[in-house]
Enzyme design. Structure first.
Site, PDB file in Angstrom:
ATOM      1  N   HIS A 379      46.156  40.162  32.451  1.00  0.00           N
ATOM      2  CA  HIS A 379      45.341  40.061  33.660  1.00  0.00           C
ATOM      3  C   HIS A 379      45.608  41.169  34.672  1.00  0.00           C
ATOM      4  O   HIS A 379      45.140  41.064  35.801  1.00  0.00           O
ATOM      5  CB  HIS A 379      45.578  38.707  34.351  1.00  0.00           C
ATOM      6  CG  HIS A 379      44.924  37.551  33.682  1.00  0.00           C
ATOM      7  ND1 HIS A 379      43.593  37.232  33.835  1.00  0.00           N
ATOM      8  CD2 HIS A 379      45.425  36.617  32.824  1.00  0.00           C
ATOM      9  CE1 HIS A 379      43.305  36.151  33.136  1.00  0.00           C
ATOM     10  NE2 HIS A 379      44.396  35.760  32.510  1.00  0.00           N
ATOM     11  N   LYS A 576      39.593  37.064  48.861  1.00  0.00           N
ATOM     12  CA  LYS A 576      40.457  37.293  47.694  1.00  0.00           C
ATOM     13  C   LYS A 576      41.885  37.449  48.190  1.00  0.00           C
ATOM     14  O   LYS A 576      42.122  37.617  49.389  1.00  0.00           O
ATOM     15  CB  LYS A 576      40.022  38.522  46.906  1.00  0.00           C
ATOM     16  CG  LYS A 576      39.842  39.782  47.740  1.00  0.00           C
ATOM     17  CD  LYS A 576      39.288  40.928  46.906  1.00  0.00           C
ATOM     18  CE  LYS A 576      37.814  40.766  46.624  1.00  0.00           C
ATOM     19  NZ  LYS A 576      37.521  40.425  45.244  1.00  0.00           N
ATOM     20  N   ARG A 577      42.809  37.386  47.275  1.00  0.00           N
ATOM     21  CA  ARG A 577      44.212  37.580  47.614  1.00  0.00           C
ATOM     22  C   ARG A 577      44.396  38.896  48.372  1.00  0.00           C
ATOM     23  O   ARG A 577      43.749  39.893  48.079  1.00  0.00           O
ATOM     24  CB  ARG A 577      45.028  37.592  46.319  1.00  0.00           C
ATOM     25  CG  ARG A 577      46.513  37.822  46.460  1.00  0.00           C
ATOM     26  CD  ARG A 577      47.197  37.519  45.133  1.00  0.00           C
ATOM     27  NE  ARG A 577      46.643  38.298  44.027  1.00  0.00           N
ATOM     28  CZ  ARG A 577      47.139  39.474  43.632  1.00  0.00           C
ATOM     29  NH1 ARG A 577      48.167  40.010  44.254  1.00  0.00           N
ATOM     30  NH2 ARG A 577      46.607  40.104  42.599  1.00  0.00           N
ATOM     31  N   LYS A 582      43.200  45.718  46.591  1.00  0.00           N
ATOM     32  CA  LYS A 582      41.912  45.077  46.874  1.00  0.00           C
ATOM     33  C   LYS A 582      41.277  45.657  48.136  1.00  0.00           C
ATOM     34  O   LYS A 582      40.112  45.423  48.422  1.00  0.00           O
ATOM     35  CB  LYS A 582      42.092  43.572  46.975  1.00  0.00           C
ATOM     36  CG  LYS A 582      42.531  42.944  45.639  1.00  0.00           C
ATOM     37  CD  LYS A 582      42.776  41.459  45.751  1.00  0.00           C
ATOM     38  CE  LYS A 582      43.280  40.856  44.458  1.00  0.00           C
ATOM     39  NZ  LYS A 582      42.265  40.754  43.403  1.00  0.00           N
ATOM     40  N   THR A 684      36.639  37.347  39.663  1.00  0.00           N
ATOM     41  CA  THR A 684      35.646  36.302  39.419  1.00  0.00           C
ATOM     42  C   THR A 684      34.919  35.924  40.712  1.00  0.00           C
ATOM     43  O   THR A 684      33.830  35.358  40.655  1.00  0.00           O
ATOM     44  CB  THR A 684      36.276  35.040  38.809  1.00  0.00           C
ATOM     45  OG1 THR A 684      37.370  34.600  39.622  1.00  0.00           O
ATOM     46  CG2 THR A 684      36.769  35.312  37.399  1.00  0.00           C
ATOM     47  N   LYS A 688      30.928  34.604  41.412  1.00  0.00           N
ATOM     48  CA  LYS A 688      30.550  33.425  42.198  1.00  0.00           C
ATOM     49  C   LYS A 688      29.581  33.804  43.308  1.00  0.00           C
ATOM     50  O   LYS A 688      28.586  33.103  43.563  1.00  0.00           O
ATOM     51  CB  LYS A 688      31.803  32.765  42.782  1.00  0.00           C
ATOM     52  CG  LYS A 688      32.750  32.209  41.743  1.00  0.00           C
ATOM     53  CD  LYS A 688      34.136  31.970  42.328  1.00  0.00           C
ATOM     54  CE  LYS A 688      35.148  31.720  41.214  1.00  0.00           C
ATOM     55  NZ  LYS A 688      36.540  31.840  41.672  1.00  0.00           N
TER      56      LYS A 688
END
Length: 843
Positions: A379, A576-577, A582, A684, A688
């Site tokens: 991952h 998100k985290r 990110k 993901t 969504k």
């Protein structure tokens, strides 16, 4: 009659009861009503006139669980009678969210429970809202695992998930003066009505001790694990109901308890604390999700956690096998095990140990069997995120396993690496499971790759990068081992349950609800993308969801930010985290850019925009927590600045979790997927958000690439350097100052952030962010992508101003998300890795 056929049918002759104002209900609904009352009376010892909302929630959950358990037992009997092949999914986390609503939708009881609770004088939405999110996961890894469980049951595939029964979740996030504060996530304090304790299936766990060589009666040498400590793992089962209720699988979670309760003699002598100290220490193992591993004690606890749940699970898998089979001969035919990332990688030496030490396998026979049943999902593309444990720590906690790992490594280097690359010591060092040099360590990802039958990435780009970069030599050695299985999401939770208005519109428009189990059916919406009436209804639902979220952040509970936001503004969402790759700080720089432009030109007209964040940072990740504070402090300034007339707002609700995501995602107009190309495995959240009609602004990273291919270039906003361009920048000696010095607007906003303007009295509060971007090399190339990000955001603004164009793009995004169903993902795992067949459970 199956659960899927249970529906409320009111008797036409009745209507409302004239005396009590109650519905005259059919037999099924009447039985459900009585079941809820019985649980209030006999499980909770409360009369309905005195029951709290928490107690109504518990009673309702128990009543629904009663109905699921009958199907659960039928499922297990069918699987056992047919001696089915099962998939066992090992994951450190499962981000389940709330279960009541999900179980109601999947079982078909949603409308009936709503009406029954109304009949009992209770508000359904209020009762549902008291349920805490289950604290079993953190981010995308755990949410993916939860989606997979849903799809496995929906597709009638025999499977069991294994994990840890954490008493406390990651943490409950609060903000104090912009700082993230971590409070305990006490998700179990109300009790968990869904779980079933299974003490009869308790497993023993060994830790510490030493290894001693031994020669058996047959003259063969064996290693004996001596002087170990023992604790126990007690399983708790959560029923997992598939949509339609045909199959009910389960998730088995292990809780640690002491092997010996306490020293009674010591207790009687007055040493009360010492008598229970070891018991308390052993029971901390399953207390907290992801203990802070920045300390040696934290590292030790985390490795023990991983081993604890893996050995309990493997022992349970073996026990289950021998319930249906008489020998090991069919083990690989009945069993397939999936390792969800490297957290369960200790399964490799543990399964070897169980086979050799406890079941008298030869080393070669054990190794052959291990490589037939284990599979590994990677991952991450971040080398630093691939788990490594020091040899010293392994030797202390799991001395027998370290010995087995040495044996595996010797076999691997001698029998596979040497054959492929004769006399190449450099290649042996490169591929060795043991990283040599100072601070020798065990490379858990390498161990997983060597031992697994298949290794999969989770997006097409990710898998190609695994083969060409991260595991390139392994791919050369094992050219058929690496395959791709792009991640997916369950449409049951992420559209049907979280966006019921849109679900209803889709059902009415398509004339069926087939999309719930076949997401490709959404393609039928494309025919309505240009239909003005459909566009208006689609966007009216979006606005209604935005209004609901606006109400939430203005006034409601722990999501309250005390900020009024305009539902007609563009809702720009990044959830998100919190991690540098990110790039929430790239988003922050754009916010500052817009803010500065508005201050510089009071007559500037822009599309009103609300920037919405949801994220937690790991407790030990100082820079990520600094970024959170910077966003909060900038938000504080912007939201109270009358000079910009509310043209932009920034909201960051506390304690991001599944339940909050279920409110944010249906309300989103724009989905921020802006990671550095080559760093995100899949994502993901992007799926969504697109499924619910948000447009993506993103880099060509992770599953963004496949989303772009699905929705078309004209329905997505792509920016930034590609993977190849990122590599070229690095090779050419990337210098962030080149971008800082050549772009005056970028220079101004970085200097502004550094100036202390947003942190009065703390002039250096955000210096760590600026130092990372400039003096520490900007490791995730924020500055390199800034200008193109600003350009793409300008395109977003133009598109949003054209309401018909935006509506068409949003509809196309929803219509073309069929590929990203977790049902498709699980279908590929079943066909290409697990060789798993559906098993129908008869009524």
């Amino acid at each position: 009659m199956g659960i899927e056929n249970v529906k409320e049918t009111r008797k036409n002759s009745c209507g409302l009861d004239g005396v009590n104002g109650r519905f005259c209900l059919d037999e099924d609904a009447t039985a459900l009503r009585q079941s809820i009352l019985d649980h209030l009376h006999f499980t909770l010892a409360r009369h309905e006139n005195d029951a709290t909302q928490d107690e109504w929630w518990l009673a309702t959950c128990h009543a629904i669980k009663d109905r699921l358990l009958d199907r659960f037992m039928k499922t297990q009997r069918t699987h056992n009678r047919n001696k089915v092949r099962r998939a066992y999914y090992l994951s450190m986390e499962y981000l389940m969210g709330r279960l009541l609503t999900n179980n109601l939708y999947n079982s078909g009881y949603q409308d009936m429970v709503r009406d029954v609770l109304t009949d009992l004088g209770q508000d359904f939405d209020t009762i549902v809202d008291v349920e805490p999110d289950m604290g079993l996961g953190n981010g995308g890894l755990g949410r993916l695992a939860a989606c997979f469980l849903d799809s496995l049951a929906t597709m009638d595939l025999p499977a069991i998930g294994y994990g840890i029964h954490y008493r406390y979740g990651l943490f409950r996030q609060e903000f104090l003066n912009g700082h993230q504060i971590e409070e305990p996530d006490t998700w179990t304090e109300k009790g968990c009505p869904w779980e079933i304790k299974r003490p009869l299936f308790t497993q023993k766990v060994k830790l510490y001790g030493r290894v001693s060589p031994h020669v058996g009666a047959d003259g063969k040498k064996k290693s004996i694990w001596l002087d170990y400590k023992t604790l126990e793992g007690v399983p708790y089962d959560l029923p997992i109901v598939g949509h339609g209720g045909g199959t009910v699988n389960f998730l088995r979670l292990w809780e640690s308890v002491a092997g010996h309760k306490f020293d009674l003699e010591m207790f009687n002598q007055g040493s009360y604390v010492e008598a229970v100290r070891e018991k308390a220490e052993q029971e901390t193992i399953s207390k907290v999700l992801y203990p802070n591993d920045s300390t040696e004690a934290g590292k030790e606890l985390r490795l023990i956690q991983q081993y604890f749940f893996v050995t309990c699970s493997l022992q349970d898998i073996i026990r289950r096998h021998f319930q249906m089979h008489d020998s090991w001969d069919s083990f690989d035919a009945s069993t397939v095990i999936q390792l969800n990332d490297t957290h369960p990688a200790i399964a490799v030496p543990e399964l070897m140990r169980l086979l050799i030490d406890e079941n008298d396998f030869t080393w070669d026979a054990a190794w052959t069997l291990v490589r037939k049943v284990l599979n590994y999902t990677n991952h991450t593309l971040l080398p630093e995120a691939l788990e490594q444990w020091s040899v010293g720590l392994f030797e202390k906690i799991l001395p027998r396993h370290l010995e087995i790992i040495y044996e595996i490594n010797h076999w691997f280097l001698s029998n596979e690496v040497e054959v492929k690359w004769p006399n190449d010591d450099a290649m042996k060092r490169n591929l060795s499971i043991i990283q040599e040099g100072e601070g020798r360590s065990v490379r858990m990802a390498y161990l997983s790759v060597v031992a697994s039958k298949q290794v999969n990435g989770v997006a097409a780009l990710h898998t190609e990068l695994l083969k060409s970069h991260l595991f390139s030599n392994f791919h050369e050695l094992y050219p058929n081992k690496f395959i791709n299985v792009t991640n997916g999401i369950t449409p049951r939770r992420w559209l049907l349950a979280c966006n019921p208005r849109l679900s209803d519109l889709i059902n009415r428009t398509l004339g069926s609800n087939d999309w719930i189990r076949d997401l490709d059916a959404l393609r039928g919406l494309e025919a309505y993308a240009e239909d003005v009436d459909f566009q208006k209804e689609f966007m009216a639902i979006k606005r209604s969801n935005k209004q609901a979220f606006a109400n939430l952040v203005a006034t409601d509970g722990d999501a309250c930010c005390g900020v009024d936001i305009d539902p007609d503004a563009l809702f720009d969402v990044q959830i998100k985290r919190l991690h540098e790759y990110k790039r929430q700080h790239l988003n922050l720089l754009y916010i500052l850019t817009l803010y500065r432009r508005l201050l510089s030109d009071p007559n500037l007209t822009i599309v009103p925009r609300v920037f919405i964040f949801g994220a937690k940072a790991a407790p030990g990740y100082t820079l990520a927590k600094c970024i959170i504070r910077a966003i909060n402090k900038v938000a504080e300034q912007i939201n109270h600045d009358p000079r910009i007339k509310g043209m932009i707002k920034v909201v960051f609700p506390e304690n991001y979790r599944v339940t909050l995501a279920e409110k944010m995602i249906p309300a989103a107009d724009l989905s921020e997927q802006i990671s550095t190309a080559g760093k995100e495995a899949s994502g993901t959240g992007n799926m969504k958000l697109s499924l619910n009609g948000a447009l993506t602004i993103g880099t060509l990273d992770g599953a963004n690439v496949e989303i772009k291919d699905a929705v078309g270039d004209e329905n997505i906003f792509i920016f930034g350097n590609t993977v190849q361009e990122v590599e070229t920048l690095k090779q050419n000696g990337y210098n962030p100052y080149d971008f800082y010095n050549s772009n005056w607007e970028l220079r101004e906003v970085i200097d502004w952030l550094r100036s202390g303007y947003f942190s009065p009295g703390e002039p250096d509060a955000f210096a760590p962010i600026c130092d990372s971007l400039l003096d520490h090399g900007d490791p995730y190339m924020v500055l390199a992508d800034y200008a193109d990000y600003v350009r793409a955001q300008s395109e977003v603004e133009v598109a949003f101003a054209d309401s018909e164009k935006w509506a068409r793009m949003a509809i196309i995004n929803t219509a073309r998300m069929g590929f990203f169903s977790s049902d498709r993902t699980i279908g590929e795992y079943s066909k290409n890795i697990w060789n798993l067949k559906p098993v129908k459970v008869s009524d």
